[in-house]
Every structure is written in C-alpha cells, then in structure tokens.
Design a protein around this motif. Sequence first.
Motif, PDB file in Angstrom:
ATOM      1  N   ILE A 200       0.798  -1.213   0.052  1.00 58.85           N
ATOM      2  CA  ILE A 200       0.063  -0.019  -0.110  1.00 58.85           C
ATOM      3  C   ILE A 200       0.875   1.043   0.104  1.00 58.85           C
ATOM      4  N   ARG A 201       1.035   1.797  -1.136  1.00 59.28           N
ATOM      5  CA  ARG A 201       2.233   2.785  -1.300  1.00 59.28           C
ATOM      6  C   ARG A 201       1.688   3.960  -1.972  1.00 59.28           C
ATOM      7  N   GLY A 202       1.862   5.291  -1.492  1.00 58.01           N
ATOM      8  CA  GLY A 202       1.808   6.392  -2.152  1.00 58.01           C
ATOM      9  C   GLY A 202       0.356   6.967  -2.393  1.00 58.01           C
ATOM     10  N   ASN A 203      -0.412   6.413  -1.466  1.00 62.73           N
ATOM     11  CA  ASN A 203      -2.028   6.772  -1.522  1.00 62.73           C
ATOM     12  C   ASN A 203      -2.444   8.124  -0.532  1.00 62.73           C
ATOM     13  N   VAL A 204      -3.421   8.716  -1.108  1.00 66.04           N
ATOM     14  CA  VAL A 204      -3.794   9.705  -0.192  1.00 66.04           C
ATOM     15  C   VAL A 204      -5.280   9.325   0.344  1.00 66.04           C
ATOM     16  N   VAL A 205      -5.419   9.139   1.620  1.00 70.74           N
ATOM     17  CA  VAL A 205      -6.472   8.582   2.338  1.00 70.74           C
ATOM     18  C   VAL A 205      -7.036   9.293   3.312  1.00 70.74           C
ATOM     19  N   ARG A 206      -8.429   9.837   3.237  1.00 75.70           N
ATOM     20  CA  ARG A 206      -8.669  11.087   3.893  1.00 75.70           C
ATOM     21  C   ARG A 206     -10.331  11.010   4.063  1.00 75.70           C
ATOM     22  N   ASN A 207     -10.665  11.573   5.318  1.00 75.06           N
ATOM     23  CA  ASN A 207     -12.060  11.776   5.469  1.00 75.06           C
ATOM     24  C   ASN A 207     -12.943  10.511   5.434  1.00 75.06           C
ATOM     25  N   ASN A 208     -12.673   9.263   5.752  1.00 72.69           N
ATOM     26  CA  ASN A 208     -13.354   8.197   5.779  1.00 72.69           C
ATOM     27  C   ASN A 208     -13.819   8.020   7.188  1.00 72.69           C
ATOM     28  N   ASN A 209     -15.128   7.451   7.420  1.00 70.98           N
ATOM     29  CA  ASN A 209     -15.857   7.443   8.753  1.00 70.98           C
ATOM     30  C   ASN A 209     -14.707   6.696   9.849  1.00 70.98           C
ATOM     31  N   ALA A 210     -14.313   5.716   9.203  1.00 66.56           N
ATOM     32  CA  ALA A 210     -13.400   4.659  10.288  1.00 66.56           C
ATOM     33  C   ALA A 210     -12.272   4.887   9.753  1.00 66.56           C
ATOM     34  N   SER A 211     -11.379   3.698   9.505  1.00 68.55           N
ATOM     35  CA  SER A 211     -10.036   3.870   9.639  1.00 68.55           C
ATOM     36  C   SER A 211      -9.594   4.279   8.132  1.00 68.55           C
ATOM     37  N   GLY A 212      -8.344   4.833   8.070  1.00 68.88           N
ATOM     38  CA  GLY A 212      -7.920   5.172   6.711  1.00 68.88           C
ATOM     39  C   GLY A 212      -7.501   4.012   6.021  1.00 68.88           C
ATOM     40  N   ILE A 213      -6.441   3.354   6.679  1.00 70.52           N
ATOM     41  CA  ILE A 213      -6.016   2.071   6.033  1.00 70.52           C
ATOM     42  C   ILE A 213      -6.345   0.915   7.161  1.00 70.52           C
ATOM     43  N   GLN A 214      -7.023  -0.102   6.727  1.00 66.09           N
ATOM     44  CA  GLN A 214      -7.228  -1.116   7.460  1.00 66.09           C
ATOM     45  C   GLN A 214      -6.569  -2.486   7.094  1.00 66.09           C
ATOM     46  N   ILE A 215      -5.734  -3.102   7.834  1.00 63.66           N
ATOM     47  CA  ILE A 215      -5.109  -4.562   7.385  1.00 63.66           C
ATOM     48  C   ILE A 215      -5.543  -5.253   8.572  1.00 63.66           C
ATOM     49  N   ASN A 216      -6.542  -6.479   8.347  1.00 61.33           N
ATOM     50  CA  ASN A 216      -7.175  -7.182   9.222  1.00 61.33           C
ATOM     51  C   ASN A 216      -7.364  -8.659   8.670  1.00 61.33           C
ATOM     52  N   ALA A 217      -6.293  -9.660   9.516  1.00 59.66           N
ATOM     53  CA  ALA A 217      -6.341 -11.278   8.683  1.00 59.66           C
ATOM     54  C   ALA A 217      -7.514 -11.751   9.179  1.00 59.66           C
ATOM     55  N   ASP A 218      -8.510 -11.290   9.905  1.00 61.37           N
ATOM     56  CA  ASP A 218      -9.597 -11.749  10.110  1.00 61.37           C
ATOM     57  C   ASP A 218      -9.334 -13.251  10.677  1.00 61.37           C
ATOM     58  N   PRO A 219      -8.500 -13.330  12.160  1.00 64.64           N
ATOM     59  CA  PRO A 219      -8.244 -14.684  12.527  1.00 64.64           C
ATOM     60  C   PRO A 219      -9.384 -15.556  12.982  1.00 64.64           C
ATOM     61  N   VAL A 220     -10.553 -15.288  13.102  1.00 70.47           N
ATOM     62  CA  VAL A 220     -11.673 -16.127  13.117  1.00 70.47           C
ATOM     63  C   VAL A 220     -12.304 -16.820  11.942  1.00 70.47           C
ATOM     64  N   LEU A 221     -11.787 -16.345  10.834  1.00 64.58           N
ATOM     65  CA  LEU A 221     -12.326 -16.781   9.519  1.00 64.58           C
ATOM     66  C   LEU A 221     -11.302 -17.911   8.892  1.00 64.58           C
TER      67      LEU A 221
END
Length: 428
Positions: A200-221
């Motif tokens: 995830i490189r060189g992005n502009v991530v702004r004004n989102n309701n929750a996280s800007g960048i979320q990385i979640n491996a979802d361990p229960v799945l």
Amino acid sequence: MPFLKRSVISAVFALVPAIAVLWLPAGSSWAASTYYVSPSGNDANPGTQSAPWRTIQRAADLARAGDTVIVKPGSYVGAKFSRSGTASSPIRFRAEPGAVVTSPGPLNSNGDNLWVRNANYVFLIGFEVHSAPRAGIGVQGEPSAPAVGVVVRQCNCHDNGRWGIFTGYAQNFRAEKNVASGSDIEHGIYVSNSADNPVIRGNVVRNNNASGIQINADPVLAGDGIITGALVERNIVSGNGVGGGAAINLASVRNSTFRNNILYENHASGFAGWDDGAGSQWGTKNNRFYNNTVVQASDGRFAASLQNGSSGNVVKNNILFHPGPRGTYDIDSSSRSGLVSDYNVVSNVFSVDETFINFAAWKRYGHDSHSLMVTSMSGFFVNASGGNYHLASGSPAINRGTTVPVPNDIDGQSRPRGSRYDIGSDEA
C-alpha cells in the motif's frame, strides 16, 4: 508418389510460424491486443479504436493475458472481472481522465462498482469510482485460492458506501497512488483475510468514517489468520476515524514494514495494533515502524496503540505527537514484550495498562532513552496547518534519528542528507 522437392518442403516449414500465430489464443504475451471502450461504442463492435465497445463488462469478458483495454472518458456502470492475466502478461484496464464508474454492473451482486473476483494479475488503472453501495473497487479470492497479483493504481475512489478499495483473500495485492476518501461507513483502503505481501504505497486516504487504512487478517475466519510481509509506505492519511478506527489499523499483522507515512488530524488512534478480539495469540507482532510522522487531532486517541499481545515491534525515527490530553503510546503489558522504541519525537503522556504516566516514567521501562519529548510542534514543519509536513529549516527533528533500513524519504530523496537520519517522513 514422388517426393516433394526440397524447395517446396522449405517453403511449407517457412509458413509454420505464421500459421501458429493464427492459432494463438488472443491475449498471449506475443499476440497481445489493445481494445477500446467508449460511451459512443457498441458491444457488437470488435472493440477497436474506431469501433469500440460500449461497456467495461464486454471488455472484461473478452480481454486475455497481455491485453490492454483503454476506457475513454464518460460515465459507465461497473463490471465484474473473472479472467486472469499472468505475472508477465497482466490484463490492464486503463481509464483515461474523465472515465467515471458510478454504479455496479449487472453481474456485481455484492454491490462493488468494479469487482475482481477469483482472477489473477488484473490491473485497474486511472478510474474514478464513486457512489458504490459497498466498495468502489473490490478484489476477492478464496481461502484456498486467493486472487494473486491484482493492482489498483491511480484510481480516485470517493464517496462510496462502505469502502473505497477492499480486498479479501488477495495475495500480493498492490494499491498505489490512489485517492480513497469519504467512505460512508468504514475504511478508505481495507485489506482483509489471510493474504500475504500487500503493498500500500503512495496513496492519499482522507475523511473516511472509520480507518484510513485497515489491514485485518480476520483470525476467526478461514485461512491462517495472519497477514505477513505487508509494506505500507509514503501514504498521506488524514481526517479519518470520526466513527472510530485508527488511521492505520492492524489486526494480526506480522513481520511487516510501515515507513515514511504521514498521519495527521485523525480522530481515533494513529497506528493501532491489536488482535481483532480473537485472543492475544493473534496480536500484531514483530513489525517495523520507521520514519513516520504522526500528529493527532486534539480530539484523537494516542499516536500509537499496541494491545492484545502486539509484541516484538520496532518503533524508530517516528514523530508520535498528540496536542491534547492523550499522548504517544497506549500499550498493555503483553505488548511491551520485545518492544524496541527509540529515537522518536514524543509527547509527555503515555498509557500503560490504562494508567497514565509521563515520559520520565516511560523511560524507566527501558524505552525511548534517546527520544525527544516536546510539548508542541512549533518549528517542526513548513506549514502543518496547510498540510505541509516537510521539515522546516532548523526543525528539532533534523539529524536526531538513527540509521534504519529506510534509504529514501516520502518524496524519494535519499537518507541521510545530513550527519544523521532526520526523524519523521521527510529528510530535510
């Protein structure tokens, strides 16, 4: 029957390569084609520049490995991409400026405008995508057969229902130089499920309701419940988290690198590592946080939060500042194990096991002995109120860092340029 003359035999064999080309599958690496899509086109056309197709879906149905699809300016419904390219011959869908996707296509049952489903090495480049019920761009594989090598580059994903860019079980995924903004419910860029090596490189991530960048491996799945080998660098992440969710939120992420990012005016945490509620064995462990600039909004949470067994992390050369009542770290005892934190710029407030302490008490734990504690960012940046987080001349962050494996800064300038590394994302 007399034998053929040698000259005739030679002539026949000379034709073999030409005959082979006629039988090559369209889109092979040495018979690739360029196709066109235009609002003035027709899906009964051959897809040439003079006779383009009308829909992106028609191109997605016919393009093969090595092909390039040029999408001309105009408004389009979305598409589902199910054909794969290869590592050496991806399928490229390249939108020209003014090509806008405003709704899901008829095959997009999940509500994403552009949906790569069980396909590999598909590149989506230059699209503007908005108003999707779910994700502007979605990339999904299966636990046992991830989507591999998909690239989303230079797209503007704004004002979508849940996410700007979303992936599930997407291995070696790359999101580069995109804008992901204004997601109504959740995140700007969301990498989910067990799928390693996202970039995830060189992005502009702004004004989102929750996280800007979320990385979640979802361990229960399904899957191994871990994401390893992530590289998150040179992103500018601001104004996120009004509804909760860190600027860069990490669950069960391991052996990954976060460097040269600018996180400012976010309303939840800056960086957050945790276990997604699945147990401390799934914490965010053994990562490297180098040369990031984190300046929280006054109503935000801590600049860095490590919880639920998020141990073994290395945090060096970062600006980790909070201008209000919160501070640098919110950490529990299970996450202090193996923590190496030093040569940072910090505030005078820390939280250990939900007890607030000052910088002097924090140092007694053995952390940040060479770090600089400040009470304001005055003199640090060229124009922070205008979003310019380059270091000002004479900034206290100049020549205060240590040598780490970060050869360049957020602008690509080499490090160090002075006697030592500068702290933060910019090398003055």
